[in-house]
Write an enzyme that holds these catalytic residues in place. Structure first.
Site, PDB file in Angstrom:
ATOM      1  N   LYS A  53      -8.320  18.285  20.259  1.00 42.31           N
ATOM      2  CA  LYS A  53      -9.372  17.717  21.337  1.00 42.31           C
ATOM      3  C   LYS A  53      -8.638  18.067  22.696  1.00 42.31           C
ATOM      4  O   LYS A  53      -9.448  18.592  23.444  1.00 42.31           O
ATOM      5  CB  LYS A  53      -9.648  16.286  21.299  1.00 42.31           C
ATOM      6  CG  LYS A  53     -10.255  15.688  20.037  1.00 42.31           C
ATOM      7  CD  LYS A  53     -10.163  14.241  19.925  1.00 42.31           C
ATOM      8  CE  LYS A  53     -10.913  13.888  18.570  1.00 42.31           C
ATOM      9  NZ  LYS A  53     -11.035  12.515  18.135  1.00 42.31           N
ATOM     10  N   GLN A  97      -8.719   7.030  20.149  1.00 42.78           N
ATOM     11  CA  GLN A  97      -8.534   7.577  19.011  1.00 42.78           C
ATOM     12  C   GLN A  97      -8.371   6.588  17.697  1.00 42.78           C
ATOM     13  O   GLN A  97      -7.367   5.747  18.068  1.00 42.78           O
ATOM     14  CB  GLN A  97      -7.459   8.541  19.088  1.00 42.78           C
ATOM     15  CG  GLN A  97      -7.001   9.227  17.708  1.00 42.78           C
ATOM     16  CD  GLN A  97      -8.145  10.157  17.129  1.00 42.78           C
ATOM     17  OE1 GLN A  97      -8.802  11.051  18.182  1.00 42.78           O
ATOM     18  NE2 GLN A  97      -8.625  10.415  16.107  1.00 42.78           N
ATOM     19  N   ASP A 120     -18.082   9.392  22.354  1.00 43.09           N
ATOM     20  CA  ASP A 120     -17.934   9.054  21.011  1.00 43.09           C
ATOM     21  C   ASP A 120     -19.339   8.641  20.310  1.00 43.09           C
ATOM     22  O   ASP A 120     -19.496   8.686  19.184  1.00 43.09           O
ATOM     23  CB  ASP A 120     -16.788   8.349  20.222  1.00 43.09           C
ATOM     24  CG  ASP A 120     -15.856   9.090  19.920  1.00 43.09           C
ATOM     25  OD1 ASP A 120     -15.856  10.073  19.789  1.00 43.09           O
ATOM     26  OD2 ASP A 120     -14.550   8.654  19.945  1.00 43.09           O
TER      27      ASP A 120
END
Ligand code: NAP
Length: 284
Positions: A53, A97, A120
């Site tokens: 990422k 995460q 997200d």
């Protein structure tokens, strides 16, 4: 003859467009777009995802702020970090995460991410907006699937779509996106009866199960579009999807491979959401 949906090529094309958007934003507003990534513990698979990422951010010109906390970090240490990022003006998107180490309450941490920085798309508010077909930040993997279908020119309106899997991060938002695009959608899960018959009725099948080669050729209608979200290891330890690709492909009009299908689109959509969050913050 089936057409392979090349996720790598779609992702590369989209990343070029996003990089142009990021550069344009910097020119217009005189500041970088920033994504904060919070990583707690030492899960090695998650570490690889985080590294990918960050690399993708660099390539697109998005500034990344990576925070690595030890597995011993307390709930309040993680929460304080997210709270500070929530009010940090140089941060347009926040990603925590998952999974967090055992003992930490992920829901409590995620609830501290402001809806406008929830790149997200996991927050209740963004999911609620998606259900109501209102503009919002959409979960990256299902949004990446939609982008690929659109870019391929695949008709969705009026089609029968079957989504196998009902997780909050893939199956449910996937079903909502297809519904919002006017498909007739059935969602299947581990308690579904007659899964084979339901799949056989589908023009579009999206498999998000997490079981290697679970979708077999006898479950697929001739000419169906098959999207494989799964990421599993087969008996030889090789990466494979939820679809028995070798035997299913010849029945399909379109099919995504694993690897090289849905996967590359997921990080692309994270960049897309970060740019969208920055643009929204200036009223675009
Ligand atoms: P998950 O949370 O474990 O959900 C799996 C879903 O599959 C559940 O809804 C489960 O039903 C259903 N299921 C399990 N066994 C089934 C069966 N025998 N028949 C029908 N349905 C069944 O997984 P997830 O996070 O959604 O991820 C799914 C897969 O996608 C995994 O392989 C994951 O690694 C992959 N993934 C890939 C990407 C990417 O970027 N390519 C991103 C995210 C996830 P119940 O609800 O009844 O348990």
């Amino acid at each position: 003859m089936y057409k392979l949906i090349d996720g790598k090529a779609h992702a590369a094309a989209m990343r070029r467009e996003i990089a142009c958007g990021v550069a344009e934003y910097r020119r217009k507003y005189g500041r970088d777009i920033g994504l904060a990534v919070v990583f707690v513990g030492d899960n090695s698979a998650s570490k690889v995802y985080v590294r990918n990422k960050i690399k993708a951010c660099e390539e697109a010109g998005v500034k990344s702020f990576a925070y690595y906390l030890p597995a011993t970090a307390t709930q309040s240490e993680v929460e304080e970090l997210v709270k500070s990022l929530a009010v940090d003006k140089s941060v347009d998107g926040i990603l925590v995460q998952l999974p967090l180490p055992a003992g930490l309450n992920a829901d409590a941490v995620l609830s501290l991410i402001p809806v406008e920085k929830d790149v997200d798309g996991f927050s209740e508010s963004n999911i609620g907006s998606l259900c109501m077909n209102k503009p919002c930040l959409v979960a990256c993997t299902p949004n990446g699937v939609m982008r690929m279908l659109r870019r391929e020119g695949i008709e969705i309106k009026g089609k029968r779509a079957v989504v196998i899997g009902r997780s909050n991060i893939v199956g449910k938002p996937m079903a909502m996106l297809l519904l919002n695009a006017d498909a007739t959608v059935t969602v299947c899960h581990s308690r579904t009866q007659n899964l084979k018959e339901i799949c056989l009725s589908a023009d579009i099948v999206v498999a998000a199960i997490g079981r290697a080669k679970f979708i077999t050729a006898d479950m697929i209608k001739e000419g169906a579009v098959v999207v494989d979200v799964g990421m599993n290891r087969d008996e030889d330890g090789k990466l494979c999807g939820d679809v028995d690709f070798a035997n299913v492909k010849d029945k399909c009009s379109y099919i995504t491979p694993v690897p090289g299908g849905v996967g590359p689109m997921t990080i692309t959509m994270l960049l897309y959401n970060t740019l969208a969050a920055a643009e929204r913050s200036v009223g675009l």
